[in-house]
Design a protein around this motif. Structure first.
Motif, short mmCIF file in Angstrom:
data_model
loop_
_atom_site.label_atom_id
_atom_site.label_comp_id
_atom_site.label_asym_id
_atom_site.label_seq_id
_atom_site.Cartn_x
_atom_site.Cartn_y
_atom_site.Cartn_z
N GLY A 1 37.78 54.85 39.96
CA GLY A 1 38.09 53.91 38.87
C GLY A 1 38.59 52.60 39.43
O GLY A 1 38.72 52.46 40.65
N ILE A 2 38.90 51.65 38.54
CA ILE A 2 39.36 50.35 39.02
C ILE A 2 40.72 50.49 39.72
O ILE A 2 41.07 49.70 40.59
N ASP A 3 41.47 51.53 39.38
CA ASP A 3 42.73 51.77 40.10
C ASP A 3 42.48 52.37 41.48
O ASP A 3 43.41 52.45 42.30
N PRO B 1 27.90 46.52 43.64
CA PRO B 1 27.56 45.74 42.46
C PRO B 1 26.47 46.43 41.62
O PRO B 1 25.95 47.47 42.00
N MET C 1 34.80 44.77 35.18
CA MET C 1 35.71 45.88 35.47
C MET C 1 36.98 45.32 36.09
O MET C 1 37.10 45.24 37.32
N TYR D 1 35.66 47.11 42.02
CA TYR D 1 34.62 47.67 41.14
C TYR D 1 33.77 46.50 40.63
O TYR D 1 33.75 46.23 39.42
N HIS E 1 36.61 45.55 25.71
CA HIS E 1 36.83 46.39 26.89
C HIS E 1 36.54 45.62 28.17
O HIS E 1 36.92 46.07 29.24
N HIS F 1 33.18 50.21 45.25
CA HIS F 1 32.08 50.40 44.30
C HIS F 1 31.11 49.25 44.52
O HIS F 1 31.53 48.10 44.62
N GLU G 1 39.22 38.56 38.14
CA GLU G 1 40.45 37.91 38.61
C GLU G 1 41.42 38.89 39.27
O GLU G 1 42.35 38.49 39.96
N ALA G 2 41.20 40.19 39.06
CA ALA G 2 42.20 41.17 39.48
C ALA G 2 42.13 41.52 40.97
O ALA G 2 42.96 42.29 41.45
N GLU G 3 41.14 41.00 41.69
CA GLU G 3 41.05 41.30 43.12
C GLU G 3 41.80 40.26 43.95
O GLU G 3 41.68 39.06 43.72
N CYS H 1 29.81 43.80 33.81
CA CYS H 1 30.62 44.84 33.18
C CYS H 1 32.10 44.47 33.12
O CYS H 1 32.88 45.11 32.43
N PRO I 1 40.72 49.72 29.00
CA PRO I 1 40.01 50.56 29.96
C PRO I 1 38.64 50.99 29.46
O PRO I 1 38.47 51.30 28.28
N HIS I 2 37.67 51.03 30.38
CA HIS I 2 36.31 51.41 30.00
C HIS I 2 36.15 52.92 29.82
O HIS I 2 35.12 53.37 29.33
N ASN J 1 43.42 47.19 34.25
CA ASN J 1 43.94 47.42 32.90
C ASN J 1 45.44 47.67 32.98
O ASN J 1 45.85 48.68 33.53
#
Lengths: 458, 474
Positions: free
Chosen positions: B67-69, B401, B80, B73, B270, B399, B419-421, B78, B276-277, B83
């Motif tokens: 998962g993204i955690d 692309p 991802m 991802y 989402h 993960h 933005e979360a990376e 999408c 979360p997806h 969250n």
């Protein structure tokens, strides 16, 4: 929960603490500088290739506030909802969801993943969905279950368009019972509009399908016959096999609307000749959630290539070990585009996971006893209500599941309003009938409920 | 995630994988009911396990899932992104769970959240009115197109306008949703710069056009700079302009579809709003429309008057697209996320998402046509099979692309870091791309080797469909 008491002015304490941007981007200033240099620009603004004329320079006037403040504000907002014990149903039913469902489904590897496009690193979710499909296949007695539609209504819409694609004879009529929920019929009509199907309601008697009445409506141009078991009024249909024979005789597909708890006890749709089953599977795994659902969809193997939505299949990896993968994807919108069997991309996979965990935690014994309770409780309460002057229950002379209607005088709406004063919510149907749903969630208050009606009627 | 993790818990005689629930213990229960026999089934056969056994089973399955955690991802289109956790606590508040038939007076809290979210989204999209009913992005597309159809029918152009125009690079859902609404599809070939070719557009639209469905920035990560011309061309032909909100994360607080001339749009809560997806859903796909289309929206619509919230039916409503009011819990999480971020957070989101995409693109040795990029870009694997490249990337603990789409780029690797990376994780992603780029064909063909399953045989899965444990031999 670490929410402070209301006496603290959290606005004062946590004012504007996100004015510096998103707390969910991990960059510091020096990294931003390095990244800009690597890209070869001086500012991020240079990367936005947006014409001046459509740039948005204003504000939305949304003040970002702290996590603590958001939680408190939303808690205060939703707590404006009246806290009733709900005896409401009519197709949206609720059962107790065991704690293990939350604790396991909220594991972040499940919650924060997406559609299993790379099966080698998503075996866990794929296997859970395969198990969900297997549970639904067992309950429906059909070979193929997909791993979710949005809700019962949209699943029925997909069933109707499947019937249109699969049935060889020409035809455009979809027959539904007159008891069907208006909201679901409305969704169905939207789903079939593009396929130019016509939805027609047929008459039922004493809340059930009479096969003879139904046969009068049948002709070779019917693509789908839909019935529910239990019906929206909680009636258990007694002639499912006869309806199946009629649908065969006229070449229509036969779809039964139900749910996993009812299917644990009632006749298996596969055994009465159903081609498809739809319904709301989230009666396991999710509370009523203001109608958020999980569309159950199952069908005979004959229609495999026409199934809407995602399917998980068993396969092997290059070591020969069993493994799971999304399969038959050539049906889907990302490959067949306008010729796809449905437009579904994001579905309700996580709710399906919750449903599977809930079903597994009950096991077959627990499911059957829950279902048996859904039959016994309403019949007992109906008998108790029937003792009250001015109440006659149940209205339908037949077996019930979860729900039943009662006739009341002088006025059902006034009765419902009076019960709300006692913290109890029921359906008022017109001026002289009420409908009551009883499950494991509200059974502890059935005595209060009977007593409240007794007092109000007196 | 990795193979060796699994051997640690290999405590049964089933080799190499976590057994199915059915393999751990099936039980057949005979039905003995107060109901007549002919109304009940004969028996039910399902797994019967204790709670500890179940807890362990599902915990192991979760450990076999990314998962993204778990790590980056960057699945293009999408969105991802991370969250935040607190939104789950809000969605779990007891007062949240109400029956959909409750009367409006008794659920003022729920309706207030609806009304506020409608307002937030209308502001963010630059639209006049929003409905929250569609339960996913594609459901939003279908709803939006049905609203457009109702509008044309109301203007006595329903018969005449029977085509929807979609660029070749668009999401497959656009085609499927419009076809589902009964439209014929007209595919728009791409221009040489990856954007809409205005001449091709002028040739494609006319008296038959009901709508043009457009993603902006498009699936190549490129902003359609000629958007105002595009809007004029479509509007002059009498069509409506539909905005696919899949890439809205790139524009948050910087540009609004309504200001660009779009008449109807969907939001992917989402994606853009960090709900979360959930392994493929639930999502939510609200749509926004201009005031000309408001009367056709699904019913009911939440309306505020003097601090009281009501459910009302739009005058020429298309009816319903969900049995109730859509995916309420997802709507609530999106509300929480937006109110946490506010103006500056929304704007910073697009800034960091766009910075990350351009930075990552700058660090990758593959050919990446076009640019500059908004929140995603499409690299080309060239002569290599993009699917093989993706499988090998799994061995680097990330993960991969989205692969092989859009088809206008050879062996596409569609990459959206969000933005979360952090810079560190973007560097790890770039290292994975570049390392795989140096590796031989054989290594790629045999990848992955470090994952919980090796390369899975898709062909046999499709040729010999086994879709439940009833169909397995064991």
């Amino acid at each position: 929960m670490t929410i402070p008491p209301d006496s603290i002015d959290v606005d004062q304490v946590h004012r504007d603490d996100t004015s510096d941007g998103t707390p969910f981007a991990p960059h510091d200033d020096s990294e931003v500088e390095e990244m800009l240099a690597a890209v070869g620009v001086d500012t991020v603004e240079e990367l936005f290739d947006i014409p001046e004329s459509v740039r948005f320079e204003e504000s939305f006037d949304i003040d970002g506030v702290s996590e603590q403040r958001v939680r408190q504000r939303l808690r205060e907002t939703v707590e404006q909802n009246e806290d009733y014990t709900e005896f409401l149903g009519r197709g949206h039913n609720s059962h107790y969801v065991p704690s293990i469902v939350d604790h396991i489904s909220l594991r972040s590897e499940f919650l924060t993943s997406y559609t299993q496009y790379q099966p080698e690193i998503t075996q866990g979710f794929l296997q859970a969905l395969f198990e969900y499909q297997s549970v639904i296949a067992e309950l429906t007695g059909l070979d193929v279950a997909n791993c979710s539609m949005y809700d019962a209504a949209t699943a029925l819409g997909e069933a109707a368009t499947l019937a249109d694609r699969s049935r060889r004879a020409d035809g455009n009529r979809v027959l539904v019972p007159d008891y069907m929920r208006d909201t679901h019929r409305d969704v169905l009509e939207n789903y079939v509009e593009g396929a130019e199907l016509v939805v027609e309601a047929f008459d039922t008697e004493n809340g059930q399908v009479n096969p003879e009445t139904l046969e009068n409506e049948l002709s070779e141009d019917v693509v789908l016959i839909y019935v529910e078991n239990p019906t929206i009024e909680g009636v258990i249909e007694e002639n499912l096999t006869e309806i199946g024979e009629l649908s065969d005789a006229y070449g229509a597909l036969y779809c039964i609307g139900s749910d996993p708890v009812a299917l644990s006890l009632l006749q298996s749709p596969g055994s009465v000749g159903a081609d498809m089953v739809v319904g709301d599977a989230s009666v396991l795994g999710l509370s009523t959630a203001y109608g958020m659902g999980l569309g159950m969809f199952a069908c005979d193997e004959e229609f495999l290539r026409q199934v809407p939505g995602r399917l998980v299949g068993a396969s092997e990896d290059s070591d020969g070990t069993r493994a799971f993968t999304l399969t038959l994807q050539t049906r889907e919108q990302h490959i067949r585009r306008e010729r796809a069997t449905s437009n579904i991309c994001t579905n309700q996979a996580w709710v399906a996971l919750r449903t599977a965990i809930h079903a597994a935690s009950l096991g077959p014994s627990g499911l059957v006893s829950l279902a048996e309770k859904c039959h016994r409780l309403p019949e007992r309460v109906a008998a108790e209500l029937d003792e009250i002057d001015g109440v006659s229950a149940p209205v339908r002379d037949c077996h019930h599941f979860r729900e039943f209607k009662a006739r009341v005088e002088p006025d059902a709406r006034e009765l419902a309003a009076d019960l709300r004063e006692e913290g109890i919510a029921i359906h008022a149907l017109g001026s002289d009938e009420i409908q009551i749903s009883i499950t494991d969630v509200n059974e502890h208050r059935t005595d209060d409920f009977v007593q409240a009606i007794t007092e109000v009627m007196n | 995630m990795q193979r060796h993790d699994q051997t640690v818990w290999n405590d049964t005689d089933v080799d190499g994988y976590e057994p199915l629930l059915s393999e751990k213990g099936l039980k057949e229960v005979e039905i003995d009911s107060a109901l007549p026999d002919d109304l009940t089934r004969d028996s039910l056969e399902l797994p019967e396990l204790s709670e500890p056994e179940l807890a362990r089973h599902y915990t192991r399955l979760s450990q076999m899932n990314y998962g993204i955690d778990s790590g980056p991802y960057p699945l293009g289109s999408c969105t991802m992104k991370y969250n935040p956790k607190f939104t789950e606590d809000v969605a779990a508040l007891p007062a949240v769970s109400v029956h959909p038939d409750r009367d409006a007076e008794s659920i003022q809290g729920t309706l207030q959240v609806f009304a506020e979210l409608q307002e937030y989204l209308a502001d963010i999209g630059g639209m006049d009115v929003v409905t929250l009913q569609p339960p996913a992005g594609a459901a939003g597309e279908f709803t939006g197109i049905m609203v457009a159809k109702a509008y044309h029918e109301y203007n006595d152009e329903g018969e005449q306008r029977d085509e929807v125009v979609v660029p070749a690079s668009a999401h497959g859902t656009n085609f499927a949703s419009a076809a589902m609404a009964g439209y014929d599809m007209v595919e728009l070939p791409p221009g040489s710069d990856g954007r809409v070719d205005l001449d091709a557009l002028s040739a494609a639209v006319g008296d038959s056009t009901a709508a043009l469905m457009l993603t902006n920035p498009n699936t190549l990560g490129l902003f359609e700079r000629d958007i105002e011309r595009i809007a004029d061309i479509v509007h002059e032909a009498g069509g409506l302009l539909y905005y696919d909100g899949a890439n809205l994360n790139a524009l948050l607080g910087r540009a609004r579809p309504g200001d660009m001339g779009f008449d109807v749009m969907h939001f992917n809560l989402h994606k853009t709003f960090a709900t979360p997806h959930g392994g493929g859903g639930p999502g939510a796909g609200p749509i926004g429309v201009t005031e000309d289309l408001e009367a056709f929206l699904p019913t009911p619509q939440v309306r505020e008057r003097d601090g009281q919230y009501d459910l009302v039916e739009p005058e020429h409503t298309i009816g319903k697209v969900h049995g109730a009011m859509g995916n309420w819990l997802v709507l609530l999480k999106a509300h929480a996320y937006i109110s946490r971020l506010g103006d500056s957070g929304l704007r910073d989101t697009s800034e960091k998402a766009v910075l990350n995409a351009n930075y990552l693109a700058s660090q990758i040795d593959l050919e990446i046509p076009f640019g500059p990029f908004h929140h995603e870009f499409v690299a080309s694997a060239g002569e290599r099979d993009a699917a093989d490249v993706a499988k090998r990337m799994l061995d680097y603990g990330v993960h991969p692309p989205t692969t092989k789409w859009p088809e206008i780029v050879q062996e596409a690797l569609m990459t959206e870091p969000t933005e979360a990376e952090s810079k560190t994780s973007l560097d790890q992603l770039a290292d994975a791309f570049n390392a795989v780029n140096e590796e031989g064909e054989q290594t790629l063909a045999e990848a992955p080797e470090n994952t919980s399953a090796r390369r899975i045989d898709q062909t046999s899965a499709a040729r010999n469909p086994r879709l439940s444990w009833h169909s397995l031999d064991s």
